[in-house]
Design an enzyme around this catalytic site. Structure first.
Site, short mmCIF file in Angstrom:
data_model
loop_
_atom_site.label_atom_id
_atom_site.label_comp_id
_atom_site.label_asym_id
_atom_site.label_seq_id
_atom_site.Cartn_x
_atom_site.Cartn_y
_atom_site.Cartn_z
N CYS A 174 -8.33 2.06 34.95
CA CYS A 174 -7.65 1.58 33.73
C CYS A 174 -8.33 0.35 33.16
O CYS A 174 -8.79 -0.53 33.88
CB CYS A 174 -6.19 1.31 34.03
SG CYS A 174 -5.27 2.81 34.46
N GLU A 202 4.80 -1.90 43.81
CA GLU A 202 4.47 -2.67 42.62
C GLU A 202 5.66 -2.68 41.67
O GLU A 202 6.37 -1.69 41.54
CB GLU A 202 3.25 -2.08 41.92
CG GLU A 202 1.96 -2.30 42.69
CD GLU A 202 0.74 -1.81 41.93
OE1 GLU A 202 0.90 -1.09 40.92
OE2 GLU A 202 -0.38 -2.15 42.36
N ASP A 220 -1.81 4.63 41.39
CA ASP A 220 -0.62 3.79 41.36
C ASP A 220 0.20 3.98 40.09
O ASP A 220 1.43 3.86 40.12
CB ASP A 220 -1.01 2.31 41.49
CG ASP A 220 -1.33 1.92 42.92
OD1 ASP A 220 -1.70 2.82 43.70
OD2 ASP A 220 -1.21 0.74 43.26
N SER A 279 1.64 -4.82 39.81
CA SER A 279 0.45 -4.14 39.32
C SER A 279 -0.48 -5.17 38.69
O SER A 279 -0.04 -6.21 38.20
CB SER A 279 0.85 -3.11 38.27
OG SER A 279 -0.25 -2.76 37.46
N CYS A 283 -10.36 3.12 42.44
CA CYS A 283 -9.03 2.63 42.09
C CYS A 283 -8.39 1.77 43.17
O CYS A 283 -8.98 1.47 44.18
CB CYS A 283 -8.15 3.80 41.65
SG CYS A 283 -8.63 4.39 40.01
N LYS A 314 -6.28 1.12 45.81
CA LYS A 314 -6.30 0.94 47.27
C LYS A 314 -7.56 1.50 47.91
O LYS A 314 -7.79 1.29 49.10
CB LYS A 314 -5.07 1.63 47.90
CG LYS A 314 -3.74 1.17 47.33
CD LYS A 314 -3.59 -0.35 47.36
CE LYS A 314 -2.40 -0.81 46.56
NZ LYS A 314 -2.46 -0.51 45.13
#
Length: 616
Positions: free
Chosen positions: A195, A491, A81, A517, A122, A124
């Site tokens: 992240c 997002e 993303d 996000s 991550c 999705k």
């Protein structure tokens, strides 16, 4: 007694062709009759959260085979993303969730696999695999790639912690020098992994623990740490046990729908509210619940959000703590332990370990556990070495963070706030509800009113923000960015990041039928339902209209009378087949995205496909 699904392709003379093909994959006579277990990997070199997963499927497969199963690996797609954000690529992110769910169903049903280990990480990918797992309802264990280490660098002789969002914000901040911006960029994402803050990926991987479908530590143990290897090894062993419990002992408690039942969904949402997780988790939990025929709706989330305190504050809501700090404080089990002591959890749930919630907490909550191995696992810390390799370091914190008064995880008595980290708002602007991450909202902005600045695309909003057309006190409305209207429900991290860059992060509100996000903070309200493309009142807002937001009262309203709204609605309908579409937006929408939009529901339904349009 249930029959192994795989027997359909491995038994009987008429399956000689299928067996011949199985033999070509390496199977032998001794393998026919063993459970065939799908190792659902999501390795890709496009995504730092997945770049280290190539060999981890093999690691799980080896354990499956050693435990008496047959392992067969395949991959799903995975969209990053962060890389897809800020351009047309973000249109594909949410629709990829349905593609992932469908591809898992296609592979597992086409080949009659008996069970699955889902290697996700991550944004999705975990939700897509979760939807597939509840749709298929065969034994499953989730084991994710793990969080990235937080970035660290020195600016003006001060050591600061960083993540992806810092790079985005400072990259657009005119007051930050090119040299400092580049230094932040180079330091923000130092390792493989999802992240490092409580963004969507980490939020979802934490929630799989609360749902009972992954092992303790799954959501918080760093991708780089050697201890994480144990989760993969144990997943391979445990899935064979689960599979045999169901197929050979008729033990229905081994199935995901009997683990992730409504009480578990409520516990997952309670966890999410307590830890100030990403608003996207609401979307994904609603979608997963529909796949599992679980009666879990927006009303349940609203009810829970009024009861649960905010016990864990993590980036992007603060730069003091990242996932590595949550882990040091006891991870998900540490938060669940505090929630349990506050009497807020459903205790009558079980998990893939075969343990009840009290049994699990007795072993894995660092405030209760007497197990030195468990305590050592939660002391696993960062190494501060740039790497894309899993399990590459074995650093430990010298002590655990068990300070429940001032530490990362707090007790209810010492909560960051007695109001949880997420809230559902409703009113005439969002008749079916919308979501705000209250953990990231400044206290002075909990009640906010201002004039609307209306944009019919994220791109136009970004241009206006960076061009100085948005000023303090404005309410930025970005519409026609919902599941159907975008399509794909983009997002809005760049608009919120740029508001911060322009010094407006605490001076403006942003409202959208799109989503945010997990890295978003500030007065950012998303998932407005119904969306503009479905005739929602957000599609009737005009420049200068006053919008009233009251988070303590859970209200969001457009200060426009019903007569005026009715006239605006008539004007919309007079546009014919152009009604409820943006007027001047130039956007290329592919056939694949148009197909997604034709079936997409609004966010209050999880943005899943409308089964009624397919006769379902």
């Amino acid at each position: 007694m249930p029959k192994y699904r795989s027997a359909t392709t491995t038994h009987g003379r008429n399956m000689a062709g299928a067996r011949a093909l199985w033999r070509a994959t390496g199977m032998t006579d001794a393998d026919f009759g063993k459970p065939i277990i799908a190792v659902v990997n999501s390795f890709t070199q496009f995504v730092p959260g997945h770049v280290h997963l190539r060999d981890l499927g093999k690691l799980v497969a080896e354990q499956i085979e050693a435990a008496g199963g047959v392992a067969k690996e395949f991959n799903t797609i995975a969209v990053d993303d962060g890389i897809a954000m800020g351009h047309g690529g973000m249109l594909y992110s949410l629709p990829s969730r349905e593609l992932i769910a469908d591809s898992v169903e296609y592979m597992v049903n086409a080949h009659c696999a008996d069970a699955m280990v889902c290697i996700s990480n991550c944004d999705k990918i975990t939700p897509g695999m979760l939807m597939a797992s509840l749709r298929l309802n065969i034994p499953v264990i989730f084991v994710s790639g793990g969080p990235m280490e937080a970035g660290k660098t020195k600016l003006s002789d001060q050591l600061i912690k960083l993540d992806l969002v810092d790079a985005m914000i400072q990259g657009a901040n005119p007051n930050v020098s090119d040299a400092d911006s580049e230094q932040i960029e180079r330091s923000a994402c130092p390792t493989c992994g999802s992240c490092s803050g409580m963004f969507t990926a980490n939020s979802m991987n934490c929630l799989t623990e609360a749902l009972g479908l992954s092992q303790p530590g799954n959501g918080s143990l760093l991708a780089t740490h050697a201890d994480r290897k144990t989760l993969f090894i144990n997943a391979g062993k445990r899935i064979v046990e689960l599979t045999k419990r169901y197929y050979e002992q008729d033990d229905l408690s081994a199935l995901p729908r009997n683990i992730a039942k409504k009480e578990a969904f409520e516990n997952a949402m309670i966890l999410d509210i307590a830890m100030g997780g990403s608003t996207n988790t609401v979307l994904h939990l609603l979608a997963a619940a529909q796949e599992g025929d679980v009666d879990f709706k927006m009303e349940d989330i609203d009810r829970l959000s009024r009861q649960v305190p905010h016990l864990c504050k993590v980036a992007p809501s603060t730069q003091k703590y990242h996932m590595e700090d949550v882990h040091r404080a006891g991870g998900v089990m540490g938060i669940l332990g505090e929630l349990d002591r506050a009497g807020l959890l459903n205790r009558n749930v079980n998990n893939i370990l075969g343990l009840s919630l009290p049994e699990t907490l007795a072993q894995y909550d660092v405030m209760l556990s007497q197990d030195e191995q468990v305590k050592s696992m939660y002391q696993a810390g960062p190494a501060g070495i740039r790497t894309t390799k899993a399990f590459s370091q074995d650093c430990r914190w010298p002590t655990l963070d068990t300070d429940r008064e001032q530490g990362c995880i707090r007790s209810k008595a010492h909560a960051y706030s007695q109001d949880g980290g997420l809230a559902v708002l409703s009113g005439n602007l969002a008749q079916d509800g919308c979501i705000v991450k209250t953990a990231g909202v400044d206290e002075d902005n909990l009640v906010f009113s201002g004039p609307a600045k209306v944009y019919e695309s994220q791109d136009d909003a970004v241009e206006a923000i960076l061009g100085g057309k948005v000023v303090a006190g404005d309410v930025v409305i970005i519409r026609y960015e919902g599941p159907k209207g975008g399509p794909g429900m983009q997002e809005m991290l760049y608009p919120t990041s740029y508001l911060k860059s322009m010094g407006l992060g605490k001076a403006c509100a942003l409202i959208t039928d799109g989503r945010f996000s997990g890295g978003t903070s500030g007065l950012s309200i998303g998932h407005v339902s119904p969306e503009a493309a479905n005739g929602g009142i957000i599609g009737l807002v005009e420049e200068g209209d006053i919008v009233d937001i009251n988070i303590p009262n859970r209200e969001i309203n457009l200060r426009v009378d019903e007569k005026t709204l009715a006239a605006r609605r008539e004007a919309q309908l007079a546009r014919g087949d152009k009604a409820w579409t943006p007027k001047d937006r130039q956007r290329q929408v592919s056939f694949a995205l148009r197909a997604y939009a034709s079936l997409a529901t609004s966010a209050d339904k999880g943005a899943v496909r409308d089964k009624s349009k397919l006769g379902g």
